[in-house]
Design an enzyme around this catalytic site. Structure first.
Site, mmCIF file in Angstrom:
data_model
loop_
_atom_site.group_PDB
_atom_site.id
_atom_site.type_symbol
_atom_site.label_atom_id
_atom_site.label_comp_id
_atom_site.label_asym_id
_atom_site.label_seq_id
_atom_site.Cartn_x
_atom_site.Cartn_y
_atom_site.Cartn_z
ATOM 1 N N LYS A 137 27.128 -13.209 4.489
ATOM 2 C CA LYS A 137 26.831 -13.887 5.749
ATOM 3 C C LYS A 137 27.867 -13.468 6.793
ATOM 4 O O LYS A 137 28.839 -12.772 6.496
ATOM 5 C CB LYS A 137 26.893 -15.423 5.586
ATOM 6 C CG LYS A 137 26.051 -15.994 4.465
ATOM 7 C CD LYS A 137 24.574 -15.970 4.764
ATOM 8 C CE LYS A 137 23.788 -16.599 3.622
ATOM 9 N NZ LYS A 137 22.321 -16.475 3.821
ATOM 10 N N SER A 155 18.134 -12.860 5.076
ATOM 11 C CA SER A 155 18.927 -13.824 5.839
ATOM 12 C C SER A 155 19.825 -13.185 6.885
ATOM 13 O O SER A 155 20.299 -13.867 7.792
ATOM 14 C CB SER A 155 19.772 -14.673 4.891
ATOM 15 O OG SER A 155 20.778 -13.889 4.278
#
Length: 262
Positions: A102, A42
């Protein structure tokens, strides 16, 4: 008798040494740095599957999630320091208890929207400049055996999997690369998200392959992340392995050792 006593004393000293070492390691992990291994794609190409890093837990102060097994006996944050937009952050998922990593995109009060794969922040388009193509082999990656998503798919096993790469520059002139596969997914065209007080909005750099704040918790995303859930900032990759095991030394990525995280 003297020999037996000496032997027992040696065993006791060994046990004490092990206990002290474990206590020191526990304090070090609680207060300073936490190891983190990248299991998914990701955050490509900033972070690759198999990257190993230490998370700086001093960066934002401490919460209950700073302790192993979330055992710190308090709520809120101690010695809190506000994170900066663009930081790569490890945080505890608000629902399932997993640790996620993230990039911090939205601060409290910010308005976030995606239009055709382009980020808009507080109504302003965030500049993206073409930065070539990110290429990798289409094969199972890491211990979980994940297959990458490709912009040029379908791609056969062993083929070249490509994604368009852009350099995105956030307010404050902090730049990082993002990858794009398409511009028609839900995450590429969204409503406006307004970040509540005491919360943050996170996105993966691999924009079309990231369950992040664009997706609600009911569908596997993270939604808005409370400040209490922040664990620390990722500053540097210490080690990286492209293989199914870190022991496969022939798969080590020597060019990523001690690499700074932008």
């Amino acid at each position: 008798m003297a020999s037996k006593a000496k032997s027992e004393g040696g065993i006791l000293e060994t046990i004490k040494t092990i206990v002290y070492a474990l206590l020191i390691a526990g304090v070090f992990r609680t207060l300073f740095f936490q190891p983190f291994w990248i299991p998914s794609g990701s955050m490509k190409d900033t972070l690759l599957i198999g990257d190993f890093l230490f998370v700086n837990k001093m960066a934002y102060g401490y919460s209950q999630y700073s302790c192993p097994f979330s055992m710190c006996p308090f709520t809120g944050r101690l010695f809190f320091s506000e994170p900066e937009r663009g930081d790569v952050v490890v945080f505890r998922h608000p629902v399932n208890g997993s640790d996620f990593i993230k990039r911090l995109i939205g601060l409290p009060g910010d308005r976030i929207q995606m239009k055709n794969g382009v980020l808009f922040l507080n109504g302003e388009e965030i500049a993206q400049q073409p930065a070539g193509v990110f290429e990798e082999i289409y094969e199972q990656q890491g211990p979980m055996g994940n297959l990458p998503r490709c912009e040029n798919g379908p791609v056969g096993e062993g083929g070249t999997c490509a994604k368009s790469r852009y350099t995105e520059t956030l307010p404050g002139e902090r730049s990082h690369d993002v990858l794009n596969i398409d511009t028609n997914g839900f995450g590429d065209n969204t409503d406006v998200f307004t970040v509540p007080a005491g919360h943050y909005f996170f996105m993966g750099d691999n924009r079309d392959n990231s369950q992040d704040s664009r997706y609600g918790q009911a569908v596997g995303g993270v939604g808005f992340v409370p400040a209490e859930n922040l664990i620390g900032r990722a500053d540097r990759i210490m080690f990286s392995s492209a293989g199914r095991s870190m022991l496969y030394f022939w798969t080590w990525r020597a060019d990523r050792f001690f690499k700074a995280i932008d």
